[in-house]
Design an enzyme around this catalytic site. Structure first.
Site, mmCIF file in Angstrom:
data_model
loop_
_atom_site.group_PDB
_atom_site.id
_atom_site.type_symbol
_atom_site.label_atom_id
_atom_site.label_comp_id
_atom_site.label_asym_id
_atom_site.label_seq_id
_atom_site.Cartn_x
_atom_site.Cartn_y
_atom_site.Cartn_z
ATOM 1 N N GLN A 303 0.832 -1.204 0.000
ATOM 2 C CA GLN A 303 0.000 0.000 0.000
ATOM 3 C C GLN A 303 0.868 1.256 0.000
ATOM 4 O O GLN A 303 0.542 2.252 -0.665
ATOM 5 C CB GLN A 303 -0.914 -0.003 1.228
ATOM 6 C CG GLN A 303 -1.687 1.287 1.468
ATOM 7 C CD GLN A 303 -2.675 1.615 0.368
ATOM 8 O OE1 GLN A 303 -3.120 0.722 -0.358
ATOM 9 N NE2 GLN A 303 -3.009 2.883 0.221
ATOM 10 N N GLU A 304 1.982 1.211 0.700
ATOM 11 C CA GLU A 304 2.858 2.373 0.802
ATOM 12 C C GLU A 304 3.652 2.622 -0.486
ATOM 13 O O GLU A 304 3.733 3.754 -0.963
ATOM 14 C CB GLU A 304 3.835 2.192 1.972
ATOM 15 C CG GLU A 304 3.190 2.290 3.351
ATOM 16 C CD GLU A 304 2.841 3.724 3.712
ATOM 17 O OE1 GLU A 304 3.214 4.646 2.965
ATOM 18 O OE2 GLU A 304 2.180 3.931 4.746
ATOM 19 N N SER A 305 4.254 1.583 -1.038
ATOM 20 C CA SER A 305 5.221 1.794 -2.130
ATOM 21 C C SER A 305 5.061 0.869 -3.322
ATOM 22 O O SER A 305 5.842 0.967 -4.274
ATOM 23 C CB SER A 305 6.636 1.599 -1.580
ATOM 24 O OG SER A 305 6.837 0.224 -1.224
ATOM 25 N N TYR A 430 -7.055 3.657 3.243
ATOM 26 C CA TYR A 430 -5.728 3.071 3.425
ATOM 27 C C TYR A 430 -5.839 1.721 4.147
ATOM 28 O O TYR A 430 -5.286 0.706 3.697
ATOM 29 C CB TYR A 430 -4.882 4.062 4.226
ATOM 30 C CG TYR A 430 -3.504 3.604 4.641
ATOM 31 C CD1 TYR A 430 -2.398 3.839 3.807
ATOM 32 C CD2 TYR A 430 -3.280 3.004 5.869
ATOM 33 C CE1 TYR A 430 -1.124 3.450 4.207
ATOM 34 C CE2 TYR A 430 -2.020 2.613 6.266
ATOM 35 C CZ TYR A 430 -0.940 2.845 5.428
ATOM 36 O OH TYR A 430 0.316 2.470 5.820
#
Length: 480
Positions: A303-305, A430
């Site tokens: 999800q972040e990168s 998120y």
């Protein structure tokens, strides 16, 4: 003397009759002293599954709570098809059926139905690229459904009006297997409950939902038609308590709320990344996860990168786990662009957040609070919890907090908080995304385990055959 003997024999006879009466009452299933609640079920993502982390599923969790309510141990007994479930209940092998089954007229005739757990739509499912019918009268090809399912009853009712409607029944396959056949193009149509469809399209993004054949069908448990008064009474009291204290709503949120949002392109990209990128970092996720489920750590990193160790954002966060510079220093990380250091720092940061969370937050929801904090900051999540309390909501229930977090964007609310404005709606998305990624990783692990088990059986069979051949060669035996 004779009179005394007669009185004694009479009393003995009465005592014997009374003992027989007591023993006979114990023959009634409801009256048997039990230590185990035997629950029949079928395998399914939202019903009952076994994973490396233990057992899971909506029906499993509800059954666990019900067994605890009755002060009994739980024995979940999965069966291969619905007919076997019915027979097991009829024979008394199980006390009830908890298998994601809907309330139908036929089931009402043959069983006692528990109260509604949640509701689903029955939808026609096809593969992307297929031209879907706009009306049931336009459906020219046969529909494949599960034998003894509620879908058979639905189709039988529709056939009274649409006489050319045809279908085939599969006895030895479940809904997820039929959906996989749709995805592979082996059958043109099937019917699925909306929850089953929404869960499985994360793994098979080619699936599409067409016509809604029935709306808002209640999912219920089935009890024996006879001798189940006490069990039904207990179930109704339990259901009332679960509904009143919000536990039923929390389970609905846990299993179904986060799967409603679907992005075909993102799902395809994630499945490709599992094959192409994850193998590079999987061992590091497993090593640094510690007490965390490594798949939740991996899902957070995606999800972040999108598992890009060189990722950066305009706000200055960088690396696989997208750490800020202050956070990286706090976690003892020197190089945020080093994948191993980034994973180590992200895992430590998440663990620290989890340890800071109030003990009132249930274990099975703590990660969602921690992830929201990872995204917008611990202080903003605490603001949301205080705001929830002021609104009469439960500050320790993720179901309630995800409703409150978006309010942190509104002046009316954030001006009353300690940490002020926050993009709370983004934090909700998120967390939902990570939960979907995590569910997909769990599903793939289970599929791989099934393949390994199948391969082991094949290898064992080959070895046994070879040993038999070698034995015949040594002894000079002739093949039959």
């Amino acid at each position: 003397m004779n009179r005394i003997l007669i009185i004694f024999l009479t009393l003995l006879l009465l005592a014997s009759c009374q003992r027989v009466a007591v023993e006979n009452t114990k023959l009634i299933p409801d009256e048997i002293d039990k230590t185990v609640l035997n629950v029949g079920t079928v395998y399914g993502s939202q019903i009952y599954i076994t994973t490396g982390q233990g057992e899971a599923g909506f029906d499993f969790e509800m059954a666990s709570r019900f067994a605890e309510y009755l002060n009994l141990d739980l024995a979940m007994k999965p069966y291969s098809n619905i007919k076997d479930l019915y027979q097991a209940l009829d024979k008394g092998e199980i006390d009830l059926i908890a298998a994601g089954l809907t309330d139908t007229a036929t089931r009402r005739e043959n069983f006692r139905l528990g109260p509604p757990l949640y509701r689903v739509n029955q939808v026609l499912v096809y593969k992307q690229g297929t031209h879907p019918p706009k009306h049931i009268s336009q459906l020219k090809e046969s529909i494949t459904v599960i034998t003894d399912s509620s879908f058979v009853e639905t189709l039988a009712q529709l056939q009274h009006t649409y006489t050319e409607l045809t279908w085939e029944q599969e006895k030895d396959k479940d809904s997820e297997e039929l959906l996989a056949m749709i995805a592979r193009g082996e059958i043109p149509y099937t019917i699925a409950d909306s929850t089953t469809f929404e869960i499985n399209r994360r793994y098979m993004p080619e699936l599409r939902a067409g016509l809604v054949l029935k709306e808002k069908q209640a999912i219920v448990w089935l009890l024996p038609a006879k001798n189940s008064d006490r069990l039904m009474s207990s179930l109704l009291s339990f259901w009332h308590d679960e509904k009143r204290n919000g536990s039923l709503a929390q389970l609905n949120e846990k299993y179904f709320a986060h799967v409603k949002r679907f992005d075909y392109v993102d799902t395809r990209a994630f499945l490709r990344a599992i094959d192409n990128k994850l193998p590079k970092y999987k061992e590091r996720f497993q090593y640094y996860a510690g007490d965390l489920d490594w798949r939740k750590l991996a899902a957070t990193a995606y999800q972040e990168s999108h598992w890009n160790p060189n990722a950066r954002s305009p706000t200055g966060v960088r690396g696989l786990m997208m750490l800020t510079l202050p956070t990286a220093k706090q976690m003892g990380i020197e190089n945020r662009l080093d994948a191993e250091q980034s994973i180590k720092g992200g895992a430590k940061y998440l663990s620290d957040i989890l340890n800071r969370l109030p003990e009132s937050i249930p274990e099975n929801q703590r990660m969602w609070f921690a992830l929201a904090s990872y995204n917008i900051g611990y202080g903003h999540v605490e603001d949301a919890r205080k705001l929830a309390s002021s609104m009469g909501l439960n500050p320790s229930a993720w179901r309630d907090i995800k409703e409150v977090l978006p309010l942190l964007r509104k002046r009316k609310y954030y001006t009353k908080t300690r940490y002020g404005y926050a993009r709370g709606n983004e934090a909700v998305h998120y967390v939902d995304n990570i939960r979907r990624y995590y569910d997909t990783l769990v599903w793939i692990d289970n599929q791989n385990q099934l393949l390994e088990d199948e391969q082991d059986l094949i290898e064992d069979a080959k070895l046994a055959e070879q040993l038999s051949t070698d034995h015949d060669t040594l002894t000079g035996a002739q093949p039959q």
